[in-house]
Design a protein around this motif. Sequence first.
Motif, PDB file in Angstrom:
ATOM      1  N   SER A  41       0.844  -1.190   0.000  1.00 25.15           N
ATOM      2  CA  SER A  41       0.000   0.000   0.000  1.00 25.15           C
ATOM      3  C   SER A  41       0.883   1.245   0.000  1.00 25.15           C
ATOM      4  N   LEU A  42       0.256   2.394  -0.158  1.00 29.76           N
ATOM      5  CA  LEU A  42       1.018   3.650  -0.126  1.00 29.76           C
ATOM      6  C   LEU A  42       1.704   3.831   1.225  1.00 29.76           C
ATOM      7  N   SER A  43       1.007   3.539   2.297  1.00 30.32           N
ATOM      8  CA  SER A  43       1.608   3.686   3.623  1.00 30.32           C
ATOM      9  C   SER A  43       2.737   2.679   3.823  1.00 30.32           C
ATOM     10  N   ASP A  44       2.570   1.467   3.244  1.00 32.79           N
ATOM     11  CA  ASP A  44       3.652   0.474   3.302  1.00 32.79           C
ATOM     12  C   ASP A  44       4.912   1.037   2.649  1.00 32.79           C
ATOM     13  N   LEU A  45       4.743   1.651   1.477  1.00 33.82           N
ATOM     14  CA  LEU A  45       5.898   2.188   0.747  1.00 33.82           C
ATOM     15  C   LEU A  45       6.547   3.329   1.516  1.00 33.82           C
ATOM     16  N   GLN A  46       5.711   4.190   2.109  1.00 33.11           N
ATOM     17  CA  GLN A  46       6.266   5.292   2.902  1.00 33.11           C
ATOM     18  C   GLN A  46       7.119   4.775   4.047  1.00 33.11           C
ATOM     19  N   ASN A  47       6.596   3.786   4.748  1.00 36.88           N
ATOM     20  CA  ASN A  47       7.316   3.249   5.905  1.00 36.88           C
ATOM     21  C   ASN A  47       8.538   2.437   5.485  1.00 36.88           C
ATOM     22  N   LEU A  48       8.383   1.665   4.424  1.00 33.76           N
ATOM     23  CA  LEU A  48       9.464   0.794   3.971  1.00 33.76           C
ATOM     24  C   LEU A  48      10.661   1.589   3.473  1.00 33.76           C
ATOM     25  N   MET A  49      10.387   2.645   2.704  1.00 32.53           N
ATOM     26  CA  MET A  49      11.463   3.378   2.050  1.00 32.53           C
ATOM     27  C   MET A  49      11.741   4.746   2.671  1.00 32.53           C
ATOM     28  N   GLY A  50      10.946   5.124   3.678  1.00 29.61           N
ATOM     29  CA  GLY A  50      11.151   6.405   4.321  1.00 29.61           C
ATOM     30  C   GLY A  50      10.963   7.573   3.374  1.00 29.61           C
ATOM     31  N   ILE A  51       9.887   7.542   2.592  1.00 28.90           N
ATOM     32  CA  ILE A  51       9.654   8.571   1.582  1.00 28.90           C
ATOM     33  C   ILE A  51       8.334   9.296   1.855  1.00 28.90           C
ATOM     34  N   SER A  52       8.143  10.414   1.170  1.00 25.81           N
ATOM     35  CA  SER A  52       6.934  11.216   1.323  1.00 25.81           C
ATOM     36  C   SER A  52       5.750  10.536   0.639  1.00 25.81           C
ATOM     37  N   GLU A  53       4.555  11.042   0.929  1.00 23.92           N
ATOM     38  CA  GLU A  53       3.353  10.484   0.294  1.00 23.92           C
ATOM     39  C   GLU A  53       3.420  10.653  -1.220  1.00 23.92           C
ATOM     40  N   LEU A  58       4.083   8.114  -6.623  1.00 22.30           N
ATOM     41  CA  LEU A  58       4.861   7.972  -7.856  1.00 22.30           C
ATOM     42  C   LEU A  58       5.400   6.552  -8.008  1.00 22.30           C
ATOM     43  N   ASN A  59       5.982   6.014  -6.944  1.00 22.43           N
ATOM     44  CA  ASN A  59       6.635   4.717  -7.065  1.00 22.43           C
ATOM     45  C   ASN A  59       5.658   3.554  -7.019  1.00 22.43           C
ATOM     46  N   LYS A  60       4.535   3.740  -6.355  1.00 19.32           N
ATOM     47  CA  LYS A  60       3.468   2.741  -6.436  1.00 19.32           C
ATOM     48  C   LYS A  60       3.035   2.583  -7.892  1.00 19.32           C
ATOM     49  N   GLN A  61       2.842   3.720  -8.577  1.00 14.18           N
ATOM     50  CA  GLN A  61       2.410   3.683  -9.971  1.00 14.18           C
ATOM     51  C   GLN A  61       3.478   3.054 -10.865  1.00 14.18           C
ATOM     52  N   ARG A  62       4.746   3.337 -10.560  1.00 17.41           N
ATOM     53  CA  ARG A  62       5.825   2.730 -11.342  1.00 17.41           C
ATOM     54  C   ARG A  62       5.775   1.211 -11.269  1.00 17.41           C
ATOM     55  N   PHE A  63       5.534   0.668 -10.077  1.00 15.88           N
ATOM     56  CA  PHE A  63       5.471  -0.790  -9.948  1.00 15.88           C
ATOM     57  C   PHE A  63       4.209  -1.350 -10.598  1.00 15.88           C
ATOM     58  N   VAL A  64       3.103  -0.625 -10.483  1.00 16.89           N
ATOM     59  CA  VAL A  64       1.860  -1.069 -11.133  1.00 16.89           C
ATOM     60  C   VAL A  64       2.037  -1.113 -12.652  1.00 16.89           C
ATOM     61  N   ASP A  65       2.758  -0.112 -13.186  1.00 22.10           N
ATOM     62  CA  ASP A  65       2.934   0.001 -14.643  1.00 22.10           C
ATOM     63  C   ASP A  65       4.068  -0.864 -15.189  1.00 22.10           C
ATOM     64  N   PHE A  66       4.807  -1.521 -14.326  1.00 20.14           N
ATOM     65  CA  PHE A  66       5.993  -2.274 -14.751  1.00 20.14           C
ATOM     66  C   PHE A  66       5.602  -3.345 -15.770  1.00 20.14           C
TER      67      PHE A  66
END
Length: 249
Positions: A41-53, A58-66
């Motif tokens: 999830s978006l919150s998973d990515l924020q916590n996992l990578m220490g990044i902003s919402e 952006l990176n959630k969409q990159r993985f979805v579009d891969f």
Amino acid sequence: MITLISPAKTLDLSTSELPLFSLPDFQKETFELVRLMKRKSLSDLQNLMGISENLAVLNKQRFVDFQNEFEMHNSKQALLAFKGDVYMQIDVDNFSEEDFQFTQENLRILSGLYGLLKPLDLIQPYRLEMGVRLENKKGKNLYEFWGTRIAKAINETAKGEALVNLASQEYFKAVDQKFLKMKVITPIFQEYRNGKYEVIGLFAKKARGMMVNHIIKNRINDPELLKTFNESNYEWAGEDAEGNWRFVR
């Protein structure tokens, strides 16, 4: 002689006009990681990578579009796509075809998602740093995921010659040195500040890029020739207690 560098967070995704390209060697493993990341999830990515919402979106969409295929319309050569401090010192805009060929044979790029990249490997946009604690079927992080694969791939490429480590500590930890069959040389770059020499992050990154460019332009295959490196007033200053090759200014 093989030179090893880290990837960059900053990417240039504009269309590449370079007709030369290759494909990543660890596609099976890459797609396995992509499937894992798609489920986050978006919150998973924020916590996992220490990044902003915003970066998480952006990176959630990159993985979805891969995509399942690496093609020029959805990918770009790794050496041209990465645009961090190291890469800005590598003068790819003025590389000849011979420069690119030498680079392809003698430079490798570590990556959390792709494992080990050749410079002309096509990559799709992503963010997944090697130090991320991403649980997977092989362990609790990406170091355990990649295991000995990267070291063994370097052995095959280097054919028993030297490895010049210009990667960061975070990324070089992914290379299981117990399996390397070659001498490892790690240059470090230090500035004279307040009466002593010390490593300053930004300057060290730029210096690593300068050394990569120097290796390529001068077709260096003998590590001893690195001791003549003097870009931006750096000069060889011997080895430190850990055996690192010191360059100072």
